[in-house]
Design an enzyme around this catalytic site. Structure first.
Site, short mmCIF file in Angstrom:
data_model
loop_
_atom_site.label_atom_id
_atom_site.label_comp_id
_atom_site.label_asym_id
_atom_site.label_seq_id
_atom_site.Cartn_x
_atom_site.Cartn_y
_atom_site.Cartn_z
N GLY A 1 24.05 43.09 51.93
CA GLY A 1 22.29 42.56 51.16
C GLY A 1 21.30 41.91 52.28
O GLY A 1 19.59 41.72 51.78
N ARG B 1 35.38 40.95 50.12
CA ARG B 1 35.82 39.58 49.95
C ARG B 1 37.18 39.79 48.73
O ARG B 1 38.27 38.63 48.24
CB ARG B 1 34.93 38.78 48.21
N SER C 1 19.37 37.16 42.33
CA SER C 1 19.87 36.94 44.39
C SER C 1 19.37 35.55 45.24
O SER C 1 17.88 35.76 44.90
CB SER C 1 20.21 38.07 45.10
N GLU D 1 29.96 33.35 46.37
CA GLU D 1 31.18 34.06 47.18
C GLU D 1 31.94 33.26 47.28
O GLU D 1 33.13 34.90 47.93
CB GLU D 1 29.88 33.90 48.90
#
Length: 426
Positions: free
Chosen positions: A95, A385, A169, A313
């Site tokens: 990203g 993740r 974002s 995150e």
């Protein structure tokens, strides 16, 4: 894309007690690369992150004419030059590359194309495309407002004031701010919409801009102003990655052990105070000493009731901890992580439920009720993740089999080896 690599997460037979030296922050490495590319004079990055995301960033800058030397793992050198097209930037799944590089491409002399892995075409990009268009950048993009796209650079960007909704974002804001000193009129970015997630990342952008001489005003809520001007090349010391450290810290809580992250600075741009509060609520103890940042656990994990909007995150690892806790958890404020490498909320609910937990996927988070867990296949969806979350569950639950651990190369290529060494003590 890397080949899939199945992996059985090791189960801890005793409390972990270890010190770890982890790679540098992905967020800091990416920002330092971009700022170095438009500075006057060379810059160095000490202890940068060498992983797929940052290699993609370095490769994109090279394609546009910037000299980026990554021969030395521990010291990268960036020598800026006139940005050039035609060029192609492969963003992979990053990203940061997808949202930081298009503004730079507007400054290039010639067209720059962007594309990446198939999954990245689903990630939010329309607000940035529209914002750059209003600042004078010509972009060819599909009607979906996503990759692939072509930025038709003219060597300059007019700049000015822009309004956008960055609730999907924080990178949408940072992508504009980082290149703004090279715009003719700089930029004023106004966010209108639900709160910008991961606010500490925008603060990091502002701090790093100021460190190279940019004039930045962020005194008004949801408004950022960057003045046009020359940036100065400098030496960057990249901090260890706090999000990457989360599964290791979680291991201290699950096993009742102690994990020290070496090289942690006294003052950090990363949200360490928020981390401290979250782990304290779950039964951990966080302390900063001369040797680094240490997390200790008791072996009992408590449920968590928290808004995670600033630290999205960390949600997968916190969800894994919640599935092992002694009471229910409510995780909120992270609707935006549906637009990450995968829909992380849906994926976490699906995989943790498959192991036996009761998980409800809500509009902006997860409700998790711990139940006895059993082993089984945990799908990672090519998301690093998710792999971290599976590894944490595997500490306490034998037989957790990741369908792919190679996805951790996105931010930590040595994760399987580091993790196994910590758990086994070898």
């Amino acid at each position: 894309m890397t080949a899939h690599l199945p992996w059985t997460a090791p189960t801890a037979a005793q409390p972990v007690s270890t010190t770890v030296r982890l790679p540098g922050s992905k967020s800091m490495t990416a920002r330092a690369l971009v700022l170095s590319a438009i500075a006057v004079g060379p810059s160095t990055l000490a202890h940068p992150l060498r992983a797929r995301d940052t290699e993609m960033m370095a490769g994109g800058l090279r394609a546009m004419g910037v000299n980026v030397s990554t021969v030395d793992d521990d010291r990268w050198v960036v020598r800026p030059d006139t940005l050039q097209g035609p060029a192609h930037v492969d963003v992979g799944q990053a990203g940061t590359v997808m949202r930081f590089m298009p503004a730079l491409a507007g400054l290039a002399q010639g067209p720059v194309t962007f594309d990446g892995d198939p999954s990245v075409r689903q990630r939010p990009l329309r607000p940035l495309i529209d914002a750059l268009g209003s600042l004078g950048v010509s972009i060819d993009a599909p009607a979906t407002g996503s990759l692939p796209l072509t930025v038709r650079g003219t060597g300059r960007v007019a700049g000015g004031e822009v309004v956008l909704d960055a609730s999907a974002s924080s990178q949408l804001v940072s992508g504009l701010l980082l290149a703004a000193p090279s715009f003719d009129r700089g930029v004023v970015v106004r966010h209108v919409g639900p709160p910008v997630p991961s606010a500490p990342h925008v603060r990091m952008t502002v701090q790093m801009l100021r460190a190279v001489g940019a004039g930045v005003d962020d005194s008004a809520r949801d408004v950022w102003s960057v003045e046009p001007g020359k940036l100065t090349g400098r030496g960057w010391t990249i901090e260890p990655d706090l999000s990457g450290a989360m599964p290791f810290f979680a291991a201290a809580l699950v096993t009742g052990g102690s994990v020290t992250l070496l090289g942690w600075p006294r003052s950090s741009a990363q949200p360490v105070d928020r981390l401290r509060a979250l782990l304290d609520q779950m039964g951990g103890e966080v302390s900063l000493g001369t040797d680094g940042l240490t997390v200790r656990g008791t072996g009992v994990v408590h449920g968590l009731d928290a808004d995670l909007s600033e630290v999205g995150e960390m949600t997968p690892v916190l969800a894994a901890l919640a599935a092992l806790a002694d009471s229910p958890s409510s995780l909120r404020g992270v609707a935006h992580i549906r637009g990450h490498e995968t829909d992380r909320l849906a994926a976490l609910a699906r995989e943790l439920t498959a192991l036996g937990a009761k998980v409800t996927d809500t509009a902006d988070g997860l409700e998790i009720e711990p139940r006895p867990l059993t082993g089984g296949v945990f799908r990672t969806y090519e998301d690093h993740r998710m792999a971290h979350a599976a590894a944490v569950v595997g500490l306490a639950v034998p037989g957790v089999e990741l369908d792919d651990v190679a996805c951790t190369s996105k931010t930590m290529p040595d994760f399987p080896a580091l993790w196994s060494a910590m758990v086994t003590g070898k």
